[in-house]
Design a protein around this motif. Structure first.
Motif, PDB file in Angstrom:
ATOM      1  N   ALA A 124      -6.473   0.573  -2.389  1.00 59.76           N
ATOM      2  CA  ALA A 124      -5.411   1.433  -1.857  1.00 59.76           C
ATOM      3  C   ALA A 124      -5.121   2.612  -2.774  1.00 59.76           C
ATOM      4  CB  ALA A 124      -4.139   0.617  -1.629  1.00 59.76           C
ATOM      5  N   VAL A 125      -5.465   2.505  -4.054  1.00 58.86           N
ATOM      6  CA  VAL A 125      -5.143   3.568  -5.006  1.00 58.86           C
ATOM      7  C   VAL A 125      -6.391   4.134  -5.676  1.00 58.86           C
ATOM      8  CG1 VAL A 125      -2.815   2.726  -5.468  1.00 58.86           C
ATOM      9  CG2 VAL A 125      -4.728   1.815  -6.796  1.00 58.86           C
ATOM     10  N   GLU A 126      -7.568   3.886  -5.105  1.00 58.64           N
ATOM     11  CA  GLU A 126      -8.799   4.307  -5.781  1.00 58.64           C
ATOM     12  C   GLU A 126      -8.949   5.820  -5.853  1.00 58.64           C
ATOM     13  OE1 GLU A 126     -12.149   2.765  -3.765  1.00 58.64           O
ATOM     14  OE2 GLU A 126     -11.720   3.727  -1.846  1.00 58.64           O
TER      15      GLU A 126
ATOM     16  N   ASN B 116       2.844   5.525  -7.356  1.00 58.29           N
ATOM     17  CA  ASN B 116       1.755   5.389  -8.338  1.00 58.29           C
ATOM     18  C   ASN B 116       1.832   4.065  -9.092  1.00 58.29           C
ATOM     19  OD1 ASN B 116       0.539   7.821  -7.710  1.00 58.29           O
ATOM     20  ND2 ASN B 116       1.688   8.962  -9.244  1.00 58.29           N
TER      21      ASN B 116
ATOM     22  N   THR C  60       0.829  -1.200   0.000  1.00 58.35           N
ATOM     23  CA  THR C  60       0.000   0.000   0.000  1.00 58.35           C
ATOM     24  C   THR C  60       0.865   1.253   0.000  1.00 58.35           C
ATOM     25  OG1 THR C  60      -1.789  -1.157   1.159  1.00 58.35           O
ATOM     26  CG2 THR C  60      -1.778   1.250   1.276  1.00 58.35           C
ATOM     27  N   ASP C  61       1.897   1.255   0.838  1.00 61.18           N
ATOM     28  CA  ASP C  61       2.807   2.397   0.913  1.00 61.18           C
ATOM     29  C   ASP C  61       3.495   2.626  -0.434  1.00 61.18           C
ATOM     30  OD1 ASP C  61       4.990   4.150   1.446  1.00 61.18           O
ATOM     31  OD2 ASP C  61       5.006   3.568   3.542  1.00 61.18           O
TER      32      ASP C  61
ATOM     33  N   ALA D 213       2.582   1.629  -3.473  1.00 69.66           N
ATOM     34  CA  ALA D 213       1.632   2.026  -4.513  1.00 69.66           C
ATOM     35  C   ALA D 213       1.296   3.509  -4.414  1.00 69.66           C
ATOM     36  CB  ALA D 213       0.366   1.182  -4.404  1.00 69.66           C
ATOM     37  N   ARG D 214       1.071   4.001  -3.204  1.00 66.39           N
ATOM     38  CA  ARG D 214       0.725   5.407  -3.020  1.00 66.39           C
ATOM     39  C   ARG D 214       1.919   6.322  -3.250  1.00 66.39           C
ATOM     40  NH1 ARG D 214      -3.018   4.526   2.420  1.00 66.39           N
ATOM     41  NH2 ARG D 214      -4.890   3.826   1.304  1.00 66.39           N
ATOM     42  N   THR D 215       3.109   5.841  -2.915  1.00 71.02           N
ATOM     43  CA  THR D 215       4.312   6.647  -3.082  1.00 71.02           C
ATOM     44  C   THR D 215       4.715   6.754  -4.540  1.00 71.02           C
ATOM     45  OG1 THR D 215       5.125   6.027  -0.878  1.00 71.02           O
ATOM     46  CG2 THR D 215       6.751   6.859  -2.451  1.00 71.02           C
TER      47      THR D 215
ATOM     48  N   GLU E  34      -6.645   7.867  -6.847  1.00 76.72           N
ATOM     49  CA  GLU E  34      -5.831   8.356  -7.952  1.00 76.72           C
ATOM     50  C   GLU E  34      -6.429   7.834  -9.262  1.00 76.72           C
ATOM     51  OE1 GLU E  34      -3.284  10.374  -7.757  1.00 76.72           O
ATOM     52  OE2 GLU E  34      -3.236  10.489  -5.573  1.00 76.72           O
TER      53      GLU E  34
END
Length: 416
Positions: free
Chosen positions: A352-354, A341, A334-335, A337-339, A356
Motif C-alpha cells: 500500500a505504501v510502496e 505516511n 491503507t487509507d 498509511a497513505r494519508t 513512497e
C-alpha cells in the motif's frame, strides 16, 4: 377486547422505542465513544471514516474525542476504573503502554476476535507483541513508525557508492568511505538507545528478559547484547555525534541540514524538518532500511506506534469491536498509511505504501520490528534510563562488560 389489545400493542411498541430497539427520528443509534490521540490521524481521515462507518452501521454513532499525550496515562487509568459505562469504548494507546493497563485489569480480552476475524498472524510483531499478555491479546495494532537510514544520495555517489548497503558489515565499510574531514560518515548520538536496541535484537539479545521464575532481569550483559553494543560503538565512531547526549540534544535534523553529514538514523518524517531548514537538500535525500547481519532481511528496529484497546467497563462491546475491526482492517489501514505516511499494521499491506520511498523503507524494516520489554514497569526504566548511561560510559572508554553488568542490575532493581 380489540380496543384493549390495540392499547397493549401501542404500550409495547413505545417501550421498545424507548429502549432503542426500534429506530426512529433521533433514536435507535447507540453512541460509541472513541479516544484518539492528537495528530494520529488527520481531520479529513476521521471525517471520511466516521461517514463511512456510520453508513455501514446504521445502529451506531461515533463520538471521536481527541486527547493530548501529556497526562494521558493517568486519564486512561481513571477511565478504566470508572463505573457506569459512561467512559470511552475504544482508546488509542502507545504500543508500549498496553502492559500497564493490562496489569491493572482494566482491558477487555480481544483474543477471540483477533484469531477469528482480524488476521492476527499477519500483524507487525513490534505492535502485536506489546499488546499481548501471556497468550491473551488486549491491544490491537493500529499504525506503526520505525527508524530507517536517511542518506545523502549525492554524497554516496561522490564516494563511489552505487547504492545503499544490504548488510551491517557493508554499512560499516561504506560509512568509512563516506567519513572524511569534511563530511561525517554518519551522525549517531551516543545515547540513541532505540537504535542500539535494534542491534542487540539482531544479535539475539534483549534489554531485559523474563526467565521461568517470572521476574524481569536486565540482560545488557549477555554476549549477544554486548555484540550489539560493539557494533554501535564502531558505527558511532564514524562521525562526531556526542557520546553523552541523545538524538534530540541537539536535534539531529538540524545537524543533518547543515550539509556535512552523509547519514542519520531516524523516522522518514524527519526529512521534512531537514528540508525546511535546508531546501537545497530536497532532491538529495534517500532512504533505506537499517541493514541486517545478512542481506536476507533488514535489521531489527524498535517499532513505535499505537494500539487500540477496549476498556472492560464498556457497555457496548459489540459497537466497540466494530470500530476496532474497521480501523484495523485493510481498507482503513491503507487509507491511514497513505494519508499519514505510516506503516500499515500487517506485513501483507506493505504494498500500500510502496510508491513512497521513505515509507516503503520503513515498512520493510517494520517486518523485523520489536518492542521494549512488556513489563508494566518498563516506563520506570525509561524514566531513569540506565541504558543511556551505559552507552556513554562504553563510548568514552569504560569496560563494556563491567558497565553492562552495572546497568543490568539497575534495570533488574527497577523491574522487580
Amino acid at each position: 377486547m380489540r380496543r384493549r389489545l390495540l392499547a397493549l400493542l401501542c404500550v409495547f411498541a413505545s417501550l421498545l422505542t424507548a429502549c432503542g430497539a426500534l429506530p426512529g427520528e433521533g433514536t435507535g443509534r447507540r453512541t460509541v465513544t472513541v479516544w484518539l490521540m492528537k495528530d494520529s490521524a488527520s481531520k479529513e481521515f476521521l471525517a471520511r471514516f466516521t461517514k463511512e462507518f456510520e453508513r455501514a452501521h446504521g445502529d451506531l454513532r461515533l463520538d471521536i474525542r481527541i486527547q493530548q499525550w501529556t497526562g494521558i496515562g493517568e486519564k486512561v487509568q481513571t477511565a478504566l476504573r470508572r463505573q457506569g459505562g459512561d467512559g470511552p469504548d475504544v482508546i488509542e494507546v502507545g504500543n508500549t503502554q498496553v502492559a500497564q493497563y493490562v496489569d491493572g485489569g482494566g482491558l477487555l480480552d480481544l483474543t477471540l476476535e483477533s484469531l477469528r476475524d482480524w488476521g492476527m498472524n499477519d500483524w507487525l510483531p513490534g505492535l502485536a507483541e506489546p499488546g499481548r499478555f501471556g497468550s491473551r491479546q488486549y491491544g490491537i495494532p493500529w499504525y506503526a513508525a520505525n527508524r530507517v537510514v536517511i542518506y545523502r544520495k549525492d554524497l554516496f555517489a561522490a564516494a563511489g557508492l552505487a547504492g545503499p548497503p544490504k548488510t551491517r558489515d557493508q554499512w560499516l565499510a561504506d560509512t568509512q568511505k563516506l567519513n572524511s574531514h569534511d563530511v561525517q560518515g554518519i551522525y549517531l548520538a551516543g545515547q540513541d538507545w532505540y537504535t542500539l536496541a535494534g542491534f542487540i535484537w539482531d544479535e539475539g539479545g534483549d534489554l531485559a528478559e523474563q526467565p521461568s521464575s517470572g521476574t524481569w532481569e536486565g540482560s545488557l550483559d549477555t554476549s549477544a547484547a554486548l555484540r550489539g553494543m560493539d557494533f554501535y560503538r564502531r558505527l558511532q565512531a564514524l562521525g562526531t555525534g556526542p557520546a553523552d547526549a541523545d538524538e534530540e540534544h541537539p536535534p539531529q535534523a538540524g545537524v543533518f541540514a547543515r550539509g556535512r553529514v552523509a547519514q542519520i538514523v531516524a523516522v522518514p518524517g524527519l526529512a521534512q524538518a531537514v528540508v525546511r531548514k535546508n531546501p537545497d537538500l530536497r532532491d538529495k535525500l534517500g532512504y533505506f532500511p537499517v541493514p541486517g547481519r545478512t542481506a536476507a532481511r533488514p535489521g531489527a528496529v524498535f517499532t513505535g506506534g499505537s494500539d487500540l484497546v477496549v476498556p472492560k467497563n464498556t457497555d457496548d462491546r459489540r459497537g466497540a469491536t466494530a470500530v476496532v475491526a474497521a480501523l484495523a482492517g485493510g481498507k482503513w489501514q491503507t487509507d491511514l498509511a497513505r494519508t499519514m505516511n505510516y506503516v500499515p499494521n500487517k506485513t501483507t499491506l506493505a504494498d500500500a505504501v510502496e510508491g513512497e520511498e521513505g515509507v516503503a523503507a520503513m515498512a520493510a524494516g517494520a517486518a523485523q520490528g520489536r518492542a521494549t520489554p512488556s513489563s508494566p514497569d518498563w516506563a520506570a526504566v525509561e524514566a531513569d534510563n540506565p541504558v543511556k548511561d551505559y552507552m556513554t560510559k562504553v563510548l568514552t572508554g569504560a569496560d563494556p562488560a563491567t558497565e553492562a553488568r552495572r546497568a543490568s542490575r539497575r534495570i533488574t532493581r527497577t523491574l522487580s
